[in-house]
Motif scaffolding. Structure first.
Motif, PDB file in Angstrom:
ATOM      1  N   GLU A 230       0.835  -1.203   0.000  1.00 48.06           N
ATOM      2  CA  GLU A 230       0.000   0.000   0.000  1.00 48.06           C
ATOM      3  C   GLU A 230       0.870   1.254   0.000  1.00 48.06           C
ATOM      4  OE1 GLU A 230      -4.180   0.784   1.876  1.00 48.06           O
ATOM      5  OE2 GLU A 230      -2.667   1.010   3.453  1.00 48.06           O
ATOM      6  N   MET A 231       1.955   1.237   0.738  1.00 49.96           N
ATOM      7  CA  MET A 231       2.883   2.366   0.748  1.00 49.96           C
ATOM      8  C   MET A 231       3.496   2.588  -0.635  1.00 49.96           C
ATOM      9  SD  MET A 231       3.036   3.863   3.724  1.00 49.96           S
ATOM     10  CE  MET A 231       4.634   4.680   3.757  1.00 49.96           C
ATOM     11  N   LYS A 232       3.736   1.494  -1.363  1.00 47.78           N
ATOM     12  CA  LYS A 232       4.271   1.619  -2.714  1.00 47.78           C
ATOM     13  C   LYS A 232       3.307   2.384  -3.608  1.00 47.78           C
ATOM     14  CE  LYS A 232       4.032  -1.886  -5.638  1.00 47.78           C
ATOM     15  NZ  LYS A 232       4.340  -3.123  -6.402  1.00 47.78           N
ATOM     16  N   PHE A 243      11.540   2.181  -2.713  1.00 51.41           N
ATOM     17  CA  PHE A 243      12.737   1.430  -2.339  1.00 51.41           C
ATOM     18  C   PHE A 243      13.770   2.342  -1.675  1.00 51.41           C
ATOM     19  CE2 PHE A 243      10.711  -1.130  -5.595  1.00 51.41           C
ATOM     20  CZ  PHE A 243      10.792  -2.399  -5.045  1.00 51.41           C
ATOM     21  N   GLU A 244      13.888   3.555  -2.155  1.00 52.12           N
ATOM     22  CA  GLU A 244      14.768   4.527  -1.508  1.00 52.12           C
ATOM     23  C   GLU A 244      14.282   4.802  -0.081  1.00 52.12           C
ATOM     24  OE1 GLU A 244      16.337   9.140  -2.107  1.00 52.12           O
ATOM     25  OE2 GLU A 244      14.487   8.471  -3.092  1.00 52.12           O
ATOM     26  N   ILE A 246      12.409   2.829   1.890  1.00 48.78           N
ATOM     27  CA  ILE A 246      12.617   1.659   2.750  1.00 48.78           C
ATOM     28  C   ILE A 246      14.079   1.564   3.167  1.00 48.78           C
ATOM     29  CG2 ILE A 246      12.570  -0.862   2.844  1.00 48.78           C
ATOM     30  CD1 ILE A 246      10.198  -0.713   0.845  1.00 48.78           C
ATOM     31  N   ASP A 247      14.990   1.759   2.212  1.00 44.31           N
ATOM     32  CA  ASP A 247      16.419   1.647   2.527  1.00 44.31           C
ATOM     33  C   ASP A 247      16.848   2.691   3.560  1.00 44.31           C
ATOM     34  OD1 ASP A 247      16.699  -0.485   0.847  1.00 44.31           O
ATOM     35  OD2 ASP A 247      17.567   0.648  -0.820  1.00 44.31           O
ATOM     36  N   ALA A 248      16.253   3.863   3.480  1.00 43.51           N
ATOM     37  CA  ALA A 248      16.570   4.892   4.472  1.00 43.51           C
ATOM     38  C   ALA A 248      15.960   4.545   5.826  1.00 43.51           C
ATOM     39  CB  ALA A 248      16.077   6.256   3.992  1.00 43.51           C
ATOM     40  N   ALA A 249      14.714   4.060   5.819  1.00 39.76           N
ATOM     41  CA  ALA A 249      14.035   3.728   7.071  1.00 39.76           C
ATOM     42  C   ALA A 249      14.735   2.604   7.823  1.00 39.76           C
ATOM     43  CB  ALA A 249      12.576   3.355   6.782  1.00 39.76           C
ATOM     44  N   LYS A 250      15.293   1.644   7.097  1.00 41.71           N
ATOM     45  CA  LYS A 250      15.886   0.494   7.780  1.00 41.71           C
ATOM     46  C   LYS A 250      17.234   0.820   8.428  1.00 41.71           C
ATOM     47  CE  LYS A 250      18.270  -1.776   3.892  1.00 41.71           C
ATOM     48  NZ  LYS A 250      18.273  -2.974   3.030  1.00 41.71           N
ATOM     49  N   THR A 251      17.741   2.044   8.227  1.00 46.14           N
ATOM     50  CA  THR A 251      18.952   2.440   8.958  1.00 46.14           C
ATOM     51  C   THR A 251      18.650   2.687  10.431  1.00 46.14           C
ATOM     52  OG1 THR A 251      18.642   4.810   8.457  1.00 46.14           O
ATOM     53  CG2 THR A 251      19.951   3.500   6.889  1.00 46.14           C
ATOM     54  N   LYS A 252      17.368   2.824  10.763  1.00 50.34           N
ATOM     55  CA  LYS A 252      16.990   2.955  12.175  1.00 50.34           C
ATOM     56  C   LYS A 252      17.281   1.624  12.869  1.00 50.34           C
ATOM     57  CE  LYS A 252      13.039   4.083  15.152  1.00 50.34           C
ATOM     58  NZ  LYS A 252      11.585   4.385  15.190  1.00 50.34           N
ATOM     59  N   PRO A 253      18.090   1.637  13.938  1.00 54.70           N
ATOM     60  CA  PRO A 253      18.537   0.368  14.536  1.00 54.70           C
ATOM     61  C   PRO A 253      17.509  -0.301  15.437  1.00 54.70           C
ATOM     62  CG  PRO A 253      19.506   2.215  15.698  1.00 54.70           C
ATOM     63  CD  PRO A 253      18.734   2.805  14.548  1.00 54.70           C
ATOM     64  N   THR A 418       8.394  -4.461 -11.108  1.00 56.67           N
ATOM     65  CA  THR A 418       7.658  -4.597  -9.850  1.00 56.67           C
ATOM     66  C   THR A 418       8.574  -4.895  -8.666  1.00 56.67           C
ATOM     67  OG1 THR A 418       7.273  -6.998  -9.954  1.00 56.67           O
ATOM     68  CG2 THR A 418       5.753  -5.583 -11.196  1.00 56.67           C
ATOM     69  N   ARG A 419       9.883  -5.021  -8.922  1.00 57.25           N
ATOM     70  CA  ARG A 419      10.799  -5.463  -7.878  1.00 57.25           C
ATOM     71  C   ARG A 419      11.898  -4.460  -7.527  1.00 57.25           C
ATOM     72  NH1 ARG A 419       8.768  -9.845  -5.034  1.00 57.25           N
ATOM     73  NH2 ARG A 419       7.724 -11.253  -6.484  1.00 57.25           N
ATOM     74  N   GLY A 420      11.917  -3.316  -8.196  1.00 54.20           N
ATOM     75  CA  GLY A 420      12.915  -2.302  -7.887  1.00 54.20           C
ATOM     76  C   GLY A 420      14.298  -2.608  -8.416  1.00 54.20           C
ATOM     77  N   LYS A 421      14.369  -3.502  -9.393  1.00 55.68           N
ATOM     78  CA  LYS A 421      15.668  -3.873  -9.953  1.00 55.68           C
ATOM     79  C   LYS A 421      16.245  -2.742 -10.801  1.00 55.68           C
ATOM     80  CE  LYS A 421      18.554  -7.370  -9.962  1.00 55.68           C
ATOM     81  NZ  LYS A 421      19.016  -8.053  -8.747  1.00 55.68           N
ATOM     82  N   PHE A 422      15.375  -1.967 -11.430  1.00 57.89           N
ATOM     83  CA  PHE A 422      15.814  -0.856 -12.283  1.00 57.89           C
ATOM     84  C   PHE A 422      15.449   0.480 -11.636  1.00 57.89           C
ATOM     85  CE2 PHE A 422      14.854  -4.460 -15.098  1.00 57.89           C
ATOM     86  CZ  PHE A 422      16.039  -4.573 -15.808  1.00 57.89           C
TER      87      PHE A 422
END
Length: 431
Positions: A230-232, A243-244, A246-253, A418-422
């Motif tokens: 849904e966020m996508k 994807f950008e 998510i990658d930033a959010a997951k830096t939260k430990p 659909t997978r963020g490969k590109f």
């Protein structure tokens, strides 16, 4: 010898009922520790292939089957031989029926097949995902009918399977195993059996609780995948790269676990298991709104992908009807050959029904398999610059590592990803 002595001395024979994505890895691991294994399946070809050293599953090499055979493994379709086994582990499918209600027919048919051969001293374990109460309400009566008292004459446990096909970081031995027994003696026997071939065994109070553990695990994933899907959609409408984000959010430990979006959800577990609890909860007058909402979001994703494809083709001056569309990857996850509940198939069906000329390429699925509800007479297309360039649109649905993404990008007229490969390519359509 009693059950405990048979396990301790490795004189026990273990029967695996159902030789598929769960049963074969389990049989391999049990063989590794020196216990004799007898595998059961209703498919004669499956048994013959295994007995000749041929693996029916891509991520399990033939060499692993040969190792099992050398250790004494044998596959059979003769369920009367279950009487030879000191422990029986059921690993059969538990799908949903057409009304999306639990279908325990494979479990019941398996129990019917072994019921005449149940005997004193045996342990029976169910690993198939199901609703809380199944082991007690469905399996236990078979022992009563056989004149056996569970916990005294024999043992009954539930231990949910936790296989993750294609994941190189976890194996049957290293994935902790939850075990619940019908009685304290049953639990003790179950812990002893699984403790011989699993590094870490987790006891739990009952078979009902163990059944609920499996549902919670997969409902957790379903809900979080539904959230990120849904966020996508929201991020895409705002012109943002999910994807950008998510990658930033997951830096939260702490307090955040990364889940990634896709064209839907697939596999035998996540699209199905939540509805086992939804069905059972109705018995208690409970409406599982959260679970069902996640299911609705995930089930809607194939249509979202199709809509994005139609729009992209339209902007390129090409109507969907008659357009040549290539689906890249039809297995439900990367680098496996498992087609069960794959969202790729739902995308293909919608495109076909709307008039597209649909093809697919998947190195792990050379021929589209026979499926209960999906029918395509197709074989996998070999990828080359010429074949890729021949399609009006290429849809990346399952991001197998075997695909040559650089070549695909160079020669495809239109890519829907659909997978963020590109993800860093502005010319690619994100879906």
């Amino acid at each position: 010898m009693d059950f405990s002595e048979l396990i301790a001395t490795k004189a026990a024979k273990v029967g695996i009922l159902g030789l598929g994505y769960v049963g074969i890895p389990l049989a391999h691991r049990i063989s590794e520790v020196g216990l004799r294994v007898l595998g059961f399946d209703i498919l004669e070809k499956r048994a013959d292939d295994l007995n000749s050293g041929k693996s029916p599953i891509k991520h399990i090499p033939d060499a692993s089957i040969s190792q099992m055979l050398e250790a004494g493994f044998e596959a059979t379709t003769d369920f009367s031989r279950s009487s030879e086994c000191d422990a029986l582990i059921i690993c059969v499918p538990t799908p949903l029926d057409k009304s999306r209600e639990p279908d325990l027919s494979f479990v019941v048919e398996t129990m019917d097949s072994i019921a005449p051969y149940l005997r004193k001293g045996q342990l029976l374990s169910l690993e198939s995902t199901t609703w809380p109460g199944t082991t007690k309400e469905v399996l236990l009566p078979y022992f009563s009918k056989a004149g056996l008292e569970v916990g005294k004459d024999c043992y009954l446990v539930y231990s949910p399977e936790r296989e993750d096909p294609g994941n190189p970081n976890f194996h049957t031995r290293t994935i902790p195993k939850v075990v619940g027994g019908h009685s304290p003696h049953c639990l003790e026997a179950g812990l002893q059996l699984y403790g011989t071939f699993i590094d870490h065994v987790v006891p739990i109070s009952s078979t009902d609780a163990a059944e609920m553990v499996k549902l919670l695990e997969n409902i957790h994933r379903s809900i979080n995948i539904g959230l990120v899907n849904e966020m996508k959609v929201i991020a895409d409408a705002m012109g943002l790269d999910i994807f950008e984000i998510i990658d930033a959010a997951k830096t939260k430990p702490f307090g955040f676990t990364a889940y990634y979006p896709g064209p839907g959800i697939g596999g035998h577990c996540i699209p199905i298991d939540p509805f086992y609890l939804t069905w059972k909860a109705r018995e208690f007058g409970i409406h599982t709104r959260f679970i069902e909402l996640a299911g609705e979001i995930n089930a809607a994703m194939p249509q979202y992908v199709v809509d994005k494809t139609v729009k992209a083709l339209n902007e390129a001056g090409k109507p969907l009807k008659g357009a040549k569309v290539l689906a890249l990857g039809i297995a439900y996850k990367r680098d496996v050959d498992d087609m069960r509940e794959s969202p790729s198939v739902f995308v293909m069906e919608i495109l076909r029904d709307w008039g597209a000329d649909i093809s697919y390429s998947d190195p792990n699925v050379p021929v589209f398999p026979k499926m209960r509800e999906h029918r395509f007479d197709l074989t996998s297309v070999d990828l080359s610059p010429e074949t890729v360039a021949d399609y009006d649109a290429v849809l990346l649905l399952t991001d197998h590592n075997a695909f040559d993404y650089e070549m695909i990008k160079k020669h495809a007229k239109l890519i829907v990803d659909t997978r963020g490969k590109f993800r860093n390519d502005s010319e690619v359509v994100r879906a």
